[in-house]
Design a protein around this motif. Structure first.
Motif, PDB file in Angstrom:
ATOM      1  N   CYS A  27       0.802  -1.223   0.000  1.00  0.00           N
ATOM      2  CA  CYS A  27       0.000   0.000   0.000  1.00  0.00           C
ATOM      3  C   CYS A  27       0.838   1.276   0.000  1.00  0.00           C
ATOM      4  N   GLY A  28       1.964   1.268   0.737  1.00  0.00           N
ATOM      5  CA  GLY A  28       2.755   2.492   0.800  1.00  0.00           C
ATOM      6  C   GLY A  28       3.782   2.452   1.903  1.00  0.00           C
ATOM      7  N   ASN A  29       4.420   1.282   2.093  1.00  0.00           N
ATOM      8  CA  ASN A  29       5.317   1.044   3.222  1.00  0.00           C
ATOM      9  C   ASN A  29       6.797   1.143   2.881  1.00  0.00           C
ATOM     10  N   THR A  30       7.136   1.324   1.615  1.00  0.00           N
ATOM     11  CA  THR A  30       8.541   1.331   1.205  1.00  0.00           C
ATOM     12  C   THR A  30       9.156   2.697   1.482  1.00  0.00           C
ATOM     13  N   LYS A  67      13.966   4.517  -1.382  1.00  0.00           N
ATOM     14  CA  LYS A  67      13.896   3.423  -2.348  1.00  0.00           C
ATOM     15  C   LYS A  67      12.779   3.635  -3.370  1.00  0.00           C
ATOM     16  N   LEU A  68      12.278   4.855  -3.478  1.00  0.00           N
ATOM     17  CA  LEU A  68      11.287   5.210  -4.482  1.00  0.00           C
ATOM     18  C   LEU A  68      11.861   6.258  -5.421  1.00  0.00           C
ATOM     19  N   THR A  69      11.468   6.199  -6.690  1.00  0.00           N
ATOM     20  CA  THR A  69      11.931   7.213  -7.636  1.00  0.00           C
ATOM     21  C   THR A  69      11.391   8.582  -7.253  1.00  0.00           C
ATOM     22  N   SER A  70      10.201   8.615  -6.692  1.00  0.00           N
ATOM     23  CA  SER A  70       9.618   9.815  -6.096  1.00  0.00           C
ATOM     24  C   SER A  70       8.483   9.349  -5.208  1.00  0.00           C
ATOM     25  N   GLY A  71       8.248  10.054  -4.130  1.00  0.00           N
ATOM     26  CA  GLY A  71       7.217   9.632  -3.185  1.00  0.00           C
ATOM     27  C   GLY A  71       6.173  10.701  -2.969  1.00  0.00           C
ATOM     28  N   THR A  72       4.927  10.291  -2.871  1.00  0.00           N
ATOM     29  CA  THR A  72       3.814  11.209  -2.650  1.00  0.00           C
ATOM     30  C   THR A  72       2.895  10.639  -1.582  1.00  0.00           C
ATOM     31  N   MET A  73       2.497  11.469  -0.638  1.00  0.00           N
ATOM     32  CA  MET A  73       1.536  11.045   0.379  1.00  0.00           C
ATOM     33  C   MET A  73       0.142  10.958  -0.241  1.00  0.00           C
ATOM     34  N   LYS A  74      -0.513   9.805  -0.011  1.00  0.00           N
ATOM     35  CA  LYS A  74      -1.809   9.599  -0.617  1.00  0.00           C
ATOM     36  C   LYS A  74      -2.756   8.900   0.367  1.00  0.00           C
ATOM     37  N   PHE A  75      -3.996   8.691  -0.088  1.00  0.00           N
ATOM     38  CA  PHE A  75      -4.957   7.853   0.618  1.00  0.00           C
ATOM     39  C   PHE A  75      -4.749   6.395   0.198  1.00  0.00           C
ATOM     40  N   GLN A  76      -5.113   5.463   1.067  1.00  0.00           N
ATOM     41  CA  GLN A  76      -5.025   4.044   0.718  1.00  0.00           C
ATOM     42  C   GLN A  76      -6.221   3.729  -0.174  1.00  0.00           C
ATOM     43  N   LYS A  77      -5.948   3.578  -1.447  1.00  0.00           N
ATOM     44  CA  LYS A  77      -7.010   3.537  -2.441  1.00  0.00           C
ATOM     45  C   LYS A  77      -7.972   2.368  -2.246  1.00  0.00           C
ATOM     46  N   ILE A 121     -10.166   8.861   6.583  1.00  0.00           N
ATOM     47  CA  ILE A 121      -9.498   7.987   7.551  1.00  0.00           C
ATOM     48  C   ILE A 121      -8.475   7.066   6.898  1.00  0.00           C
ATOM     49  N   THR A 122      -8.295   7.138   5.575  1.00  0.00           N
ATOM     50  CA  THR A 122      -7.343   6.247   4.913  1.00  0.00           C
ATOM     51  C   THR A 122      -6.112   6.990   4.394  1.00  0.00           C
ATOM     52  N   ARG A 123      -5.882   8.198   4.869  1.00  0.00           N
ATOM     53  CA  ARG A 123      -4.665   8.916   4.475  1.00  0.00           C
ATOM     54  C   ARG A 123      -3.468   8.275   5.167  1.00  0.00           C
ATOM     55  N   GLY A 124      -2.293   8.394   4.553  1.00  0.00           N
ATOM     56  CA  GLY A 124      -1.090   7.920   5.230  1.00  0.00           C
ATOM     57  C   GLY A 124      -0.232   6.935   4.460  1.00  0.00           C
ATOM     58  N   THR A 125      -0.501   6.736   3.160  1.00  0.00           N
ATOM     59  CA  THR A 125       0.380   5.884   2.367  1.00  0.00           C
ATOM     60  C   THR A 125       1.464   6.723   1.709  1.00  0.00           C
ATOM     61  N   LEU A 126       2.584   6.091   1.396  1.00  0.00           N
ATOM     62  CA  LEU A 126       3.663   6.733   0.642  1.00  0.00           C
ATOM     63  C   LEU A 126       3.741   6.029  -0.704  1.00  0.00           C
ATOM     64  N   GLU A 127       3.255   6.674  -1.742  1.00  0.00           N
ATOM     65  CA  GLU A 127       3.156   6.037  -3.042  1.00  0.00           C
ATOM     66  C   GLU A 127       4.294   6.453  -3.959  1.00  0.00           C
ATOM     67  N   GLY A 128       4.721   5.519  -4.808  1.00  0.00           N
ATOM     68  CA  GLY A 128       5.739   5.804  -5.804  1.00  0.00           C
ATOM     69  C   GLY A 128       6.315   4.525  -6.381  1.00  0.00           C
ATOM     70  N   ASP A 129       6.928   4.638  -7.550  1.00  0.00           N
ATOM     71  CA  ASP A 129       7.598   3.498  -8.166  1.00  0.00           C
ATOM     72  C   ASP A 129       8.915   3.213  -7.463  1.00  0.00           C
ATOM     73  N   ILE A 130       9.204   1.934  -7.265  1.00  0.00           N
ATOM     74  CA  ILE A 130      10.425   1.515  -6.583  1.00  0.00           C
ATOM     75  C   ILE A 130      11.618   1.708  -7.515  1.00  0.00           C
ATOM     76  N   VAL A 131      12.741   2.127  -6.949  1.00  0.00           N
ATOM     77  CA  VAL A 131      13.925   2.438  -7.747  1.00  0.00           C
ATOM     78  C   VAL A 131      14.396   1.206  -8.513  1.00  0.00           C
TER      79      VAL A 131
END
Length: 249
Positions: free
Chosen positions: A114-117, A121-131, A145-155
């Motif tokens: 979901c957003g634990n990396t 180790k991400l090319t870029s990270g953005t705070m998002k909701f858990q979709k 109540i589902t905010r708090g993931t760190l989204e992005g493509d892994i390096v």
């Protein structure tokens, strides 16, 4: 503020309980009840702790946490824990991978959580909701109540995919597979990457499914298969598997 307080609470607990131990890991509850109790998801905090050298596994995955700990010690670097059960779409393979990399479609898969990396180790990270959870809980049930993931493509780069586990007979088992994250945009959500491991289809079928491994795998960023293989042997692992080359039945 809630995310910061959660992180402080975990760090305080760690200091109170670690004693003389150098390393601490967490296997924390997250899915699916955390957000309804605390008003956010813990993925970003988990990623921050992992970046500090304190691995956190998702979904109370104790053997996942132990695996991450092993990866942290061997690689002396940040690790992550990902789902291994997502395929690469055929059109993405045809346009982005075929002819550019020496992998078949069945050698590839999407490593996802979901957003634990960790952000490093991400090319870029953005705070998002858990979709996934937001679809069922927001906006009509409990908004925000589902905010708090760190989204992005892994390096992109070399990786080792591995796991220590216990079977139904309470015997230690493990697997190790070296591969890489490809420099291909996932066009998806969560902490995610396009992974490639030689002979992945056979490995998935004959090891991960047949030997009843869970869908979580630990990821170390680099090729550490030999060190991990030897460590698992020293631990007395009953059954030690790897992604066998084509010539090995």
């Amino acid at each position: 503020p809630k995310l910061a307080q959660y992180e402080i609470t975990l760090l305080d607990w760690m200091e109170e309980h670690k004693g003389s131990r150098k390393y601490v890991v967490f296997a924390n509850k997250c899915w699916p009840s955390f957000q309804t109790q605390f008003g956010f998801v813990p993925c970003y905090v988990n990623s921050r702790l992992t970046a500090m050298g304190i691995p956190v596994s998702c979904e109370v995955d104790i053997y996942g946490a132990l695996s991450e700990y092993i990866g942290t010690c061997i690689s002396q670097d940040v690790v992550t824990l990902l789902d291994i059960n997502n395929t690469v779409p055929n059109d993405m393979y045809e346009s982005e991978i075929k002819g550019k990399f020496d992998y078949t479609l069945k050698d590839t898969f999407m490593g996802f959580h979901c957003g634990n990396t960790a952000a490093c180790k991400l090319t870029s990270g953005t705070m998002k909701f858990q979709k996934i959870m937001a679809r069922s809980l927001e906006p009509n049930v409990e908004p925000n109540i589902t905010r708090g993931t760190l989204e992005g493509d892994i390096v992109p780069g070399e990786i080792t995919f591995f796991r220590l586990q216990s079977n139904a007979e309470a015997e230690l088992t493990a697997y190790v597979a070296e591969g890489e994250v490809l420099p291909v945009s996932t066009r998806s959500f969560g902490s995610i990457g396009v992974f490639a491991i030689p002979e992945m289809a056979r490995f998935y079928r004959n090891v991960l499914i047949e030997k009843r491994y869970p869908h979580h795998g630990a990821v170390a960023f680099g090729h550490y298969g030999k060190a991990m293989y030897n460590l698992f042997r020293y631990l007395g692992v009953k059954e030690l598997s790897f992604n066998q080359p084509k010539g090995m039945l």
